[in-house]
Design an enzyme around this catalytic site. Structure first.
Site, PDB file in Angstrom:
ATOM      1  N   HIS A  84       0.817  -1.209   0.000  1.00  0.00           N
ATOM      2  CA  HIS A  84       0.000   0.000   0.000  1.00  0.00           C
ATOM      3  C   HIS A  84       0.854   1.263   0.000  1.00  0.00           C
ATOM      4  O   HIS A  84       0.416   2.315   0.459  1.00  0.00           O
ATOM      5  CB  HIS A  84      -0.961   0.004   1.193  1.00  0.00           C
ATOM      6  CG  HIS A  84      -0.302  -0.268   2.511  1.00  0.00           C
ATOM      7  ND1 HIS A  84       0.034  -1.545   2.929  1.00  0.00           N
ATOM      8  CD2 HIS A  84       0.098   0.551   3.502  1.00  0.00           C
ATOM      9  CE1 HIS A  84       0.605  -1.486   4.120  1.00  0.00           C
ATOM     10  NE2 HIS A  84       0.660  -0.216   4.491  1.00  0.00           N
ATOM     11  N   GLU A 144      -8.217  -7.921   7.101  1.00  0.00           N
ATOM     12  CA  GLU A 144      -8.793  -8.306   8.388  1.00  0.00           C
ATOM     13  C   GLU A 144     -10.296  -8.030   8.375  1.00  0.00           C
ATOM     14  O   GLU A 144     -10.810  -7.304   7.520  1.00  0.00           O
ATOM     15  CB  GLU A 144      -8.135  -7.523   9.529  1.00  0.00           C
ATOM     16  CG  GLU A 144      -6.630  -7.583   9.557  1.00  0.00           C
ATOM     17  CD  GLU A 144      -6.077  -8.979   9.723  1.00  0.00           C
ATOM     18  OE1 GLU A 144      -4.916  -9.207   9.332  1.00  0.00           O
ATOM     19  OE2 GLU A 144      -6.820  -9.855  10.238  1.00  0.00           O
ATOM     20  N   HIS A 179      -4.661   1.965  20.112  1.00  0.00           N
ATOM     21  CA  HIS A 179      -3.276   1.536  20.309  1.00  0.00           C
ATOM     22  C   HIS A 179      -2.361   2.218  19.288  1.00  0.00           C
ATOM     23  O   HIS A 179      -1.316   2.775  19.645  1.00  0.00           O
ATOM     24  CB  HIS A 179      -3.186   0.019  20.170  1.00  0.00           C
ATOM     25  CG  HIS A 179      -1.803  -0.533  20.335  1.00  0.00           C
ATOM     26  ND1 HIS A 179      -1.389  -1.180  21.470  1.00  0.00           N
ATOM     27  CD2 HIS A 179      -0.724  -0.515  19.505  1.00  0.00           C
ATOM     28  CE1 HIS A 179      -0.121  -1.545  21.336  1.00  0.00           C
ATOM     29  NE2 HIS A 179       0.308  -1.157  20.138  1.00  0.00           N
ATOM     30  N   GLU A 180      -2.748   2.187  18.019  1.00  0.00           N
ATOM     31  CA  GLU A 180      -1.899   2.775  16.974  1.00  0.00           C
ATOM     32  C   GLU A 180      -1.768   4.284  17.135  1.00  0.00           C
ATOM     33  O   GLU A 180      -0.706   4.861  16.903  1.00  0.00           O
ATOM     34  CB  GLU A 180      -2.462   2.421  15.597  1.00  0.00           C
ATOM     35  CG  GLU A 180      -2.458   0.943  15.265  1.00  0.00           C
ATOM     36  CD  GLU A 180      -1.073   0.310  15.352  1.00  0.00           C
ATOM     37  OE1 GLU A 180      -0.973  -0.860  15.738  1.00  0.00           O
ATOM     38  OE2 GLU A 180      -0.079   1.001  15.043  1.00  0.00           O
ATOM     39  N   HIS A 231       0.945   5.213  19.419  1.00  0.00           N
ATOM     40  CA  HIS A 231       2.236   5.304  18.742  1.00  0.00           C
ATOM     41  C   HIS A 231       2.337   6.594  17.935  1.00  0.00           C
ATOM     42  O   HIS A 231       3.379   7.244  17.910  1.00  0.00           O
ATOM     43  CB  HIS A 231       2.419   4.103  17.820  1.00  0.00           C
ATOM     44  CG  HIS A 231       2.605   2.806  18.534  1.00  0.00           C
ATOM     45  ND1 HIS A 231       3.529   2.622  19.530  1.00  0.00           N
ATOM     46  CD2 HIS A 231       1.984   1.606  18.378  1.00  0.00           C
ATOM     47  CE1 HIS A 231       3.474   1.373  19.967  1.00  0.00           C
ATOM     48  NE2 HIS A 231       2.541   0.733  19.287  1.00  0.00           N
ATOM     49  N   HIS A 256       5.786   0.943  23.902  1.00  0.00           N
ATOM     50  CA  HIS A 256       5.051  -0.067  24.633  1.00  0.00           C
ATOM     51  C   HIS A 256       5.215   0.075  26.140  1.00  0.00           C
ATOM     52  O   HIS A 256       6.174   0.664  26.629  1.00  0.00           O
ATOM     53  CB  HIS A 256       5.482  -1.465  24.188  1.00  0.00           C
ATOM     54  CG  HIS A 256       4.909  -1.838  22.867  1.00  0.00           C
ATOM     55  ND1 HIS A 256       5.553  -2.668  21.972  1.00  0.00           N
ATOM     56  CD2 HIS A 256       3.761  -1.466  22.258  1.00  0.00           C
ATOM     57  CE1 HIS A 256       4.807  -2.803  20.897  1.00  0.00           C
ATOM     58  NE2 HIS A 256       3.719  -2.077  21.040  1.00  0.00           N
ATOM     59  N   ASP A 282     -29.384  25.486  28.253  1.00  0.00           N
ATOM     60  CA  ASP A 282     -29.148  26.328  27.079  1.00  0.00           C
ATOM     61  C   ASP A 282     -29.605  25.627  25.811  1.00  0.00           C
ATOM     62  O   ASP A 282     -30.120  26.257  24.877  1.00  0.00           O
ATOM     63  CB  ASP A 282     -27.655  26.663  26.945  1.00  0.00           C
ATOM     64  CG  ASP A 282     -27.145  27.533  28.064  1.00  0.00           C
ATOM     65  OD1 ASP A 282     -27.970  28.220  28.704  1.00  0.00           O
ATOM     66  OD2 ASP A 282     -25.923  27.517  28.309  1.00  0.00           O
ATOM     67  N   ALA A 313     -29.166  22.840  19.403  1.00  0.00           N
ATOM     68  CA  ALA A 313     -28.508  21.695  18.773  1.00  0.00           C
ATOM     69  C   ALA A 313     -29.574  20.679  18.395  1.00  0.00           C
ATOM     70  O   ALA A 313     -30.606  20.555  19.069  1.00  0.00           O
ATOM     71  CB  ALA A 313     -27.482  21.069  19.711  1.00  0.00           C
ATOM     72  N   ALA A 349     -33.873  23.838  18.747  1.00  0.00           N
ATOM     73  CA  ALA A 349     -34.136  23.134  17.493  1.00  0.00           C
ATOM     74  C   ALA A 349     -34.324  21.657  17.786  1.00  0.00           C
ATOM     75  O   ALA A 349     -33.707  21.109  18.712  1.00  0.00           O
ATOM     76  CB  ALA A 349     -32.988  23.333  16.506  1.00  0.00           C
TER      77      ALA A 349
END
Length: 511
Positions: A185, A218, A235-236, A239, A245, A331, A376, A424
């Site tokens: 990739h 996956e 987890h990624e 990093h 770790h 509010d 909102a 709203a």
């Protein structure tokens, strides 16, 4: 598999989660086979010996070195094995046994287990206060909106504990580029098919620093089945923020992958301390854009604060609103992905159907551009929530502010005389949004993107019994809830009648 690539200016550290024991070419001799077992009744095949040696070569043999030349100068097998056993809290024998082999074969991250205080060497981190990210290719296993939500939730685990904001963009180059793709990739670290490497990320830095890739081979899910995207992404992103770790088995950054229930999941203490060691803590109360005080600023000798529209952070933040006051006036209020959000004075309370605890959060910690909210509403079909303040509004998807905002409320079709919206609410079966302004309301067709003719109309005429003015409105389980002051009307829109009258504070576990 090589885990590092090099350029003239940047060393890019690639990090990967591995769902099985390392695969690939088995290299090396076995003249030190006497170190492989101390269990007389255990028989290990030559292939198992090779896997063990490959594991140590990949994760512990010279793991602190980033140079392939340095890594080639291998230490004795026994020394590497002892270090591995010590790291995982095993009995240090320097010999392979069944417990050590079991740890080697657990799902894990592919980066070395040698780290300095849980940070990458040199302590790289992002220097700016807002980090952008962009998803360029989505997985086919989940809806794009589900991916957006999981990624935003993974980032929020960190923004909840450090003064760093994350914003998704839909075009251009972001600080962190994210994609789902199989095999090769474009980064010299091709994925290896199902059940091998799950994902990898680089440490913070210019260019490709922080970029995160997920293996499309996956099966990505939001549950315990397949591979849980939230846990892997979190987890990624650890990093990508500069974390290495951890030795703590309960930490998100522990080398082996273990599924945990993600409902109400928060960053474990070990990971929180690690990331706060890089970026600092969030100061209690409403955070400012720069949570670290500048020491050379001269304090104002006048202790009397005066109202000032200056956009600089207010040194005297507003008081935290009282949750269980019978006089509580919202509010704004809205549903968001089956949870309810109640806004008040720069904060919001989140009420979840999954757990009883009511969470109070400063609005700016989630949406840095927004200091307070007037109105909102959620459009579930679009997985969008629109947040309105003054004459501007923002589109959000979960906690992610969408690109292209803020926009002017005049784009809904309001005349220039309308500069503020009180409340709203979106009606699911009509696909119309009702905007409440003063004593009147408007009807907006979300499908056509235009205001309905014949509006505005009087609130008291079309909604008798809810009050002449609406401060906040939301939908929940088929009913509409209109707040006027501290009082709230539960309203059956199909039958056009009020079912019962409540107090606002009752939604916040106050009895």
């Amino acid at each position: 598999m090589a885990r590092f690539s090099f350029s003239a200016q940047l060393v890019l550290l690639s990090v990967a989660l591995v769902f099985a024991a390392p695969q690939g070419d088995w290299l090396g001799d076995f003249d030190d086979k006497e170190h492989f077992t101390d269990e007389a009744d255990t028989f290990f095949t030559d292939e198992v010996y090779k896997q063990a040696k490959d594991f140590l070569a990949h994760f512990f043999d010279g793991a602190a070195e980033t140079s392939p030349v340095a890594k080639a100068a291998k230490r004795p097998f026994k020394s590497s094995l002892e270090e591995m056993q010590d790291f995982f809290g095993l009995k240090v024998t320097g010999k392979l046994d069944s417990k050590t082999l079991e740890v080697m074969q657990k799902p894990r991250c592919g980066v070395s287990d040698i780290s300095r205080y849980g940070h990458f060497h040199g302590r790289p981190k992002w220097e700016q206060k807002t980090v952008t990210y962009r998803i360029t290719q989505y997985t086919s296993d989940l809806k794009p909106s589900e991916v957006d939500a999981a990624i935003a939730q993974a980032f929020k685990l960190y923004s909840d504990v450090i003064p760093l904001a994350f914003t998704q963009i839909s075009s251009g180059t972001a600080d962190i580029m994210i994609l789902f793709k199989a095999r090769a990739h474009g980064d010299f670290h091709p994925f290896d098919g199902p059940h091998g490497v799950l994902a990898h990320a680089s440490s913070p830095g210019p260019g490709e620093g922080g970029d995160t890739h997920f293996d499309e081979d996956e099966t990505w899910t939001l549950s315990a089945r397949g591979v849980n995207l939230l846990l892997v992404a979190a987890h990624e992103f650890g990093h990508a923020l500069g974390l290495d770790h951890s030795r703590d088995p309960t930490a998100l950054m522990y080398p082996t992958y273990n599924y945990v229930d993600t409902k109400g999941y928060r960053l474990p203490d070990d990971d929180r301390r690690g990331v706060q060691g890089l970026y600092g803590n969030i100061v209690p109360g409403p955070p400012t854009l720069n949570p670290t005080p500048t020491p050379n600023q001269n304090p104002n000798p006048n202790p009397n604060p005066n109202p000032n529209p200056n956009p600089n952070p207010n040194p005297n933040p507003p008081a935290i609103p009282e949750q269980c006051s019978r006089d509580l006036v919202f509010d704004a209020a809205t549903s968001m992905r089956r949870e309810l959000y109640f806004f008040k004075d720069g904060y919001f309370w989140k009420k979840s159907s999954l757990f009883n605890q009511i969470q109070l959060t400063a609005i700016k910690t989630v949406w840095p551009q927004i200091s307070s909210v007037d109105a909102a509403y959620e459009v579930p079909e679009k997985d969008m929530v629109f947040i309105i303040k003054g004459n501007q509004y923002w589109g959000t998807r979960g906690y992610t502010a969408m690109p292209g905002y803020p926009k002017q409320i005049s784009q809904f079709g309001f005349p220039q005389t309308v500069t503020k919206i009180d409340a709203a609410v979106y009606i699911k079966h009509t696909k119309k949004t009702l905007f409440f302004i003063g004593l009147k309301y408007w009807s907006y067709d979300e499908s056509r993107g235009t205001m309905d003719p014949g509006y505005p109309r009087k609130i008291s005429q079309d909604f008798p019994g809810i009050g002449a003015k609406v401060d906040a409105a939301f939908e929940n389980y088929g009913y509409l809830y209109f707040s006027s002051g501290a009082r709230q009307s539960e309203y059956d829109y199909r039958r056009r009648r009020t079912v019962r009258v409540l107090l606002n504070y009752g939604w916040l576990n106050c009895y």
